[in-house]
Scaffold this motif. Structure first.
Motif, mmCIF file in Angstrom:
data_model
loop_
_atom_site.group_PDB
_atom_site.id
_atom_site.type_symbol
_atom_site.label_atom_id
_atom_site.label_comp_id
_atom_site.label_asym_id
_atom_site.label_seq_id
_atom_site.Cartn_x
_atom_site.Cartn_y
_atom_site.Cartn_z
ATOM 1 N N THR A 63 -10.268 5.141 0.864
ATOM 2 C CA THR A 63 -9.181 4.759 1.764
ATOM 3 C C THR A 63 -9.499 5.271 3.163
ATOM 4 O O THR A 63 -10.393 6.104 3.336
ATOM 5 N N ALA A 64 -8.745 4.799 4.138
ATOM 6 C CA ALA A 64 -8.976 5.201 5.534
ATOM 7 C C ALA A 64 -8.774 6.696 5.746
ATOM 8 O O ALA A 64 -9.352 7.274 6.663
ATOM 9 N N SER A 65 -7.996 7.335 4.905
ATOM 10 C CA SER A 65 -7.743 8.771 5.060
ATOM 11 C C SER A 65 -8.701 9.641 4.243
ATOM 12 O O SER A 65 -8.605 10.866 4.267
ATOM 13 N N ASP A 66 -9.630 9.025 3.562
ATOM 14 C CA ASP A 66 -10.572 9.752 2.717
ATOM 15 C C ASP A 66 -11.527 10.597 3.571
ATOM 16 O O ASP A 66 -12.127 10.086 4.526
ATOM 17 N N ASP A 70 -15.404 10.925 7.184
ATOM 18 C CA ASP A 70 -15.650 11.778 8.352
ATOM 19 C C ASP A 70 -17.097 11.609 8.780
ATOM 20 O O ASP A 70 -18.015 11.734 7.970
ATOM 21 N N GLU A 80 -11.509 7.143 15.921
ATOM 22 C CA GLU A 80 -10.341 6.280 15.767
ATOM 23 C C GLU A 80 -10.740 4.803 15.835
ATOM 24 O O GLU A 80 -10.223 3.988 15.080
ATOM 25 N N LEU A 83 -12.230 3.930 12.439
ATOM 26 C CA LEU A 83 -11.195 3.743 11.425
ATOM 27 C C LEU A 83 -10.364 2.490 11.703
ATOM 28 O O LEU A 83 -9.978 1.775 10.775
ATOM 29 N N ARG A 87 -9.755 -0.606 9.220
ATOM 30 C CA ARG A 87 -8.419 -1.119 8.879
ATOM 31 C C ARG A 87 -8.342 -2.618 9.151
ATOM 32 O O ARG A 87 -7.750 -3.366 8.373
ATOM 33 N N ALA A 93 -4.914 2.096 3.602
ATOM 34 C CA ALA A 93 -4.544 3.334 4.283
ATOM 35 C C ALA A 93 -4.740 4.500 3.358
ATOM 36 O O ALA A 93 -5.130 5.550 3.683
#
Length: 93
Positions: A63-66, A70, A80, A83, A87, A93
């Motif tokens: 997911t984008a928050s994984d 990084d 940003e 990401l 998206r 997400a």
């Protein structure tokens, strides 16, 4: 080279470099992440989604928050945009 082109906002070049990298080493997932993000930033939904599908095949449940996404971006704005491109490609997400 794809990372450098991406962070410079040269998304066409990033796509070219990532495409060549995928041909050279098709199992390396980072290639597909940058390919998806660059195509996403260019508004190429189908190409972005195809690259994202390849990424998710290699890294299921990403997911984008994984934290595995990084990357060593020197500037937060570059991370940003990366990401955001993912998206736009359809990254959950």
């Amino acid at each position: 080279m794809g990372l450098a082109a991406f962070t410079a906002g040269r998304y066409e070049e990033a796509v070219e470099f990532a495409t060549r990298a995928a041909e050279a080493n098709p199992e390396f997932p980072d290639t597909y992440a940058f390919l998806a993000a660059a195509n996403g930033q260019l508004g190429r939904a189908a190409a972005a989604r195809a690259a994202l599908d390849q990424l998710l095949r290699r890294m299921p449940s990403l997911t984008a928050s994984d934290p595995r996404l990084d990357r060593p971006f020197a500037r937060a704005v570059d991370r940003e945009r990366f990401l955001e491109g993912l998206r736009k490609a359809g990254m959950p997400a």
